[in-house]
Design a protein around this motif. Structure first.
Motif, PDB file in Angstrom:
ATOM      1  N   PRO A 203       1.224  -1.237  -0.191  1.00 48.33           N
ATOM      2  CA  PRO A 203      -0.250   0.119   0.265  1.00 48.33           C
ATOM      3  C   PRO A 203       0.637   1.624  -0.211  1.00 48.33           C
ATOM      4  O   PRO A 203      -0.057   2.754  -0.374  1.00 48.33           O
ATOM      5  N   ALA A 204       2.388   1.042   0.959  1.00 47.94           N
ATOM      6  CA  ALA A 204       2.993   2.752   0.408  1.00 47.94           C
ATOM      7  C   ALA A 204       3.508   3.158  -1.145  1.00 47.94           C
ATOM      8  O   ALA A 204       3.293   4.443  -0.889  1.00 47.94           O
ATOM      9  N   TYR A 205       2.863   2.334  -1.938  1.00 43.72           N
ATOM     10  CA  TYR A 205       3.359   2.530  -3.057  1.00 43.72           C
ATOM     11  C   TYR A 205       1.988   3.339  -3.995  1.00 43.72           C
ATOM     12  O   TYR A 205       2.321   4.265  -4.841  1.00 43.72           O
ATOM     13  N   PHE A 206       1.007   3.815  -3.450  1.00 44.47           N
ATOM     14  CA  PHE A 206      -0.016   4.139  -3.475  1.00 44.47           C
ATOM     15  C   PHE A 206      -0.119   5.579  -2.848  1.00 44.47           C
ATOM     16  O   PHE A 206      -1.136   7.001  -3.161  1.00 44.47           O
ATOM     17  N   LYS A 207       0.694   6.112  -1.821  1.00 45.76           N
ATOM     18  CA  LYS A 207       1.219   6.728  -1.115  1.00 45.76           C
ATOM     19  C   LYS A 207       1.937   8.051  -2.048  1.00 45.76           C
ATOM     20  O   LYS A 207       2.590   8.374  -1.431  1.00 45.76           O
ATOM     21  N   ASP A 208       1.295   8.455  -2.762  1.00 39.64           N
ATOM     22  CA  ASP A 208       2.672   8.997  -3.733  1.00 39.64           C
ATOM     23  C   ASP A 208       1.996  11.002  -3.845  1.00 39.64           C
ATOM     24  O   ASP A 208       2.625  11.485  -5.373  1.00 39.64           O
ATOM     25  N   ARG A 209       1.919  11.126  -2.803  1.00 32.48           N
ATOM     26  CA  ARG A 209       2.089  12.973  -2.666  1.00 32.48           C
ATOM     27  C   ARG A 209       2.695  13.469  -3.221  1.00 32.48           C
ATOM     28  O   ARG A 209       3.345  14.747  -3.690  1.00 32.48           O
ATOM     29  N   LEU A 210       4.101  12.809  -2.756  1.00 29.72           N
ATOM     30  CA  LEU A 210       5.800  13.712  -2.926  1.00 29.72           C
ATOM     31  C   LEU A 210       6.389  13.401  -3.478  1.00 29.72           C
ATOM     32  O   LEU A 210       7.761  13.903  -3.598  1.00 29.72           O
ATOM     33  N   VAL A 211       5.988  12.395  -4.663  1.00 26.31           N
ATOM     34  CA  VAL A 211       7.018  11.329  -4.971  1.00 26.31           C
ATOM     35  C   VAL A 211       6.426  12.210  -7.648  1.00 26.31           C
ATOM     36  O   VAL A 211       5.056  11.914  -7.550  1.00 26.31           O
ATOM     37  N   LYS A 212       7.243  12.441  -8.203  1.00 27.78           N
ATOM     38  CA  LYS A 212       6.499  12.275  -9.541  1.00 27.78           C
ATOM     39  C   LYS A 212       6.324  10.590 -10.120  1.00 27.78           C
ATOM     40  O   LYS A 212       6.110  10.593 -11.553  1.00 27.78           O
ATOM     41  N   ASP A 213       7.120   9.309  -9.676  1.00 28.34           N
ATOM     42  CA  ASP A 213       6.734   7.765  -9.768  1.00 28.34           C
ATOM     43  C   ASP A 213       7.568   7.469  -8.221  1.00 28.34           C
ATOM     44  O   ASP A 213       7.997   7.809  -7.807  1.00 28.34           O
ATOM     45  N   PRO A 214       6.285   6.506  -8.538  1.00 30.82           N
ATOM     46  CA  PRO A 214       6.067   5.375  -7.593  1.00 30.82           C
ATOM     47  C   PRO A 214       7.056   4.488  -7.042  1.00 30.82           C
ATOM     48  O   PRO A 214       7.061   3.993  -6.521  1.00 30.82           O
ATOM     49  N   GLY A 215       7.796   4.278  -8.081  1.00 32.40           N
ATOM     50  CA  GLY A 215       8.533   3.968  -7.813  1.00 32.40           C
ATOM     51  C   GLY A 215       9.781   4.828  -7.352  1.00 32.40           C
ATOM     52  O   GLY A 215      10.944   3.859  -6.757  1.00 32.40           O
ATOM     53  N   ASP A 216      10.191   5.808  -6.935  1.00 34.33           N
ATOM     54  CA  ASP A 216      11.051   6.362  -5.449  1.00 34.33           C
ATOM     55  C   ASP A 216      10.114   6.570  -4.256  1.00 34.33           C
ATOM     56  O   ASP A 216      10.608   6.039  -3.878  1.00 34.33           O
ATOM     57  N   ILE A 217       9.202   5.568  -4.102  1.00 26.47           N
ATOM     58  CA  ILE A 217       8.861   5.620  -2.179  1.00 26.47           C
ATOM     59  C   ILE A 217       9.753   3.932  -2.283  1.00 26.47           C
ATOM     60  O   ILE A 217       9.790   3.246  -2.723  1.00 26.47           O
ATOM     61  N   ARG A 218      10.484   4.335  -1.321  1.00 32.10           N
ATOM     62  CA  ARG A 218      11.011   3.401  -0.030  1.00 32.10           C
ATOM     63  C   ARG A 218      10.155   2.029   0.674  1.00 32.10           C
ATOM     64  O   ARG A 218       9.584   3.084   1.346  1.00 32.10           O
ATOM     65  N   VAL A 219       9.984   1.046   1.012  1.00 32.23           N
ATOM     66  CA  VAL A 219       9.292   0.194   1.844  1.00 32.23           C
ATOM     67  C   VAL A 219      10.514  -0.581   2.205  1.00 32.23           C
ATOM     68  O   VAL A 219      11.618  -1.165   2.446  1.00 32.23           O
ATOM     69  N   SER A 220      11.082   0.633   4.053  1.00 33.24           N
ATOM     70  CA  SER A 220      12.381   0.333   4.090  1.00 33.24           C
ATOM     71  C   SER A 220      11.794   0.607   5.393  1.00 33.24           C
ATOM     72  O   SER A 220      10.266   0.669   5.761  1.00 33.24           O
TER      73      SER A 220
END
Length: 258
Positions: A203-220
């Protein structure tokens, strides 16, 4: 609609390209080759997009393979739900390795979360040594890991120097990186073109207000100091305010990044 959902048609279209199909086939061929060399491999699974692809690729060739999820105690809340969801979906041979120490206490003991700059001062104690001990006790002789060259300069140097398959002295085990040459679009293309992976996206990849590319979201780890310069703590503040308040109470210096 999330950014990832908006981009889904383009990822599906990319999944039909020769470039993507070649990368997927090379990963499959490498996995097949390396599986023949080892008696008891495992897949390192974090819950993120890369390890989801890796797990699916390896599982299709060896559904009985060990799957290791490291529980640091500071994972994103949904990660625990995701790992159980995947276990129920595929019936994976799951091993949850819990950290023997409190991760936040390690940072406190070492006088700060950012000591060590690009290196995470808690990694070895919290994650490195416990995984090494588990794999030795479990008799594993190979680790499949979903790192990609594109993710960071450090990973690119390591993978270019050692290749996709080598003996790691630090962990005393062979390691294989089938996705080393994949790009972010390859990861999403694979997920959206292979059912039921789309339903297993963190679900973290759908929290994308701060990114231009969802692939930049880190699951860490939610306290990951190495990601601070990428706006990670601001992202935590917006989407996980309770975790952010907990962290800044202990480490007020985090506020300088938000």
């Amino acid at each position: 609609m999330s950014l990832l959902e908006k981009l889904k048609p383009s990822y599906i279209a990319y999944s039909e390209t020769k470039t993507h199909k070649q990368r997927v086939q090379k990963a499959k061929d490498l996995i097949q080759k390396i599986l023949q060399k080892h008696k008891k491999p495992y897949v390192a699974f974090s819950g993120g997009k890369d390890s989801l692809c890796l797990l699916h690729l390896v599982y299709k060739q060896n559904p009985n393979i060990d799957v290791m999820f490291h529980d640091s105690g500071v994972e994103l809340p949904e990660s625990y739900i995701q790992i159980q969801k995947i276990k129920e979906t595929w019936g994976i041979n799951l091993h949850v390795i819990k950290s023997p120490v409190n991760t936040l206490d390690v940072y406190k003991r070492k006088k700060g979360i950012f000591i060590g700059a690009a290196e995470d001062i808690a990694f070895n104690e919290v994650m490195g040594m416990p995984i090494k001990k588990w794999s030795k006790n479990n008799g594993n002789d190979l680790a499949f890991i979903g790192l990609r060259k594109e993710e960071s300069k450090k990973r690119r140097i390591m993978l270019c120097k050692n290749g996709k398959y080598f003996y790691c002295k630090s962990f005393d085990i062979y390691e294989c990186f089938p996705l080393a040459d994949w790009k972010k679009e390859d990861v999403w293309a694979y997920i959206f073109s292979n059912y039921p992976l789309e339903n297993l996206i963190h679900p973290a990849y759908f929290k994308d207000r701060l990114v231009k590319d969802p692939g930049d979201i880190r699951v860490s780890w939610y306290c990951d100091p190495t990601a601070a310069r990428f706006g990670y703590f601001l992202w935590i503040k917006i989407y996980y305010p309770d975790l952010y308040n907990q962290l800044t109470h202990i480490f007020p210096e985090i506020k300088t990044f938000t």
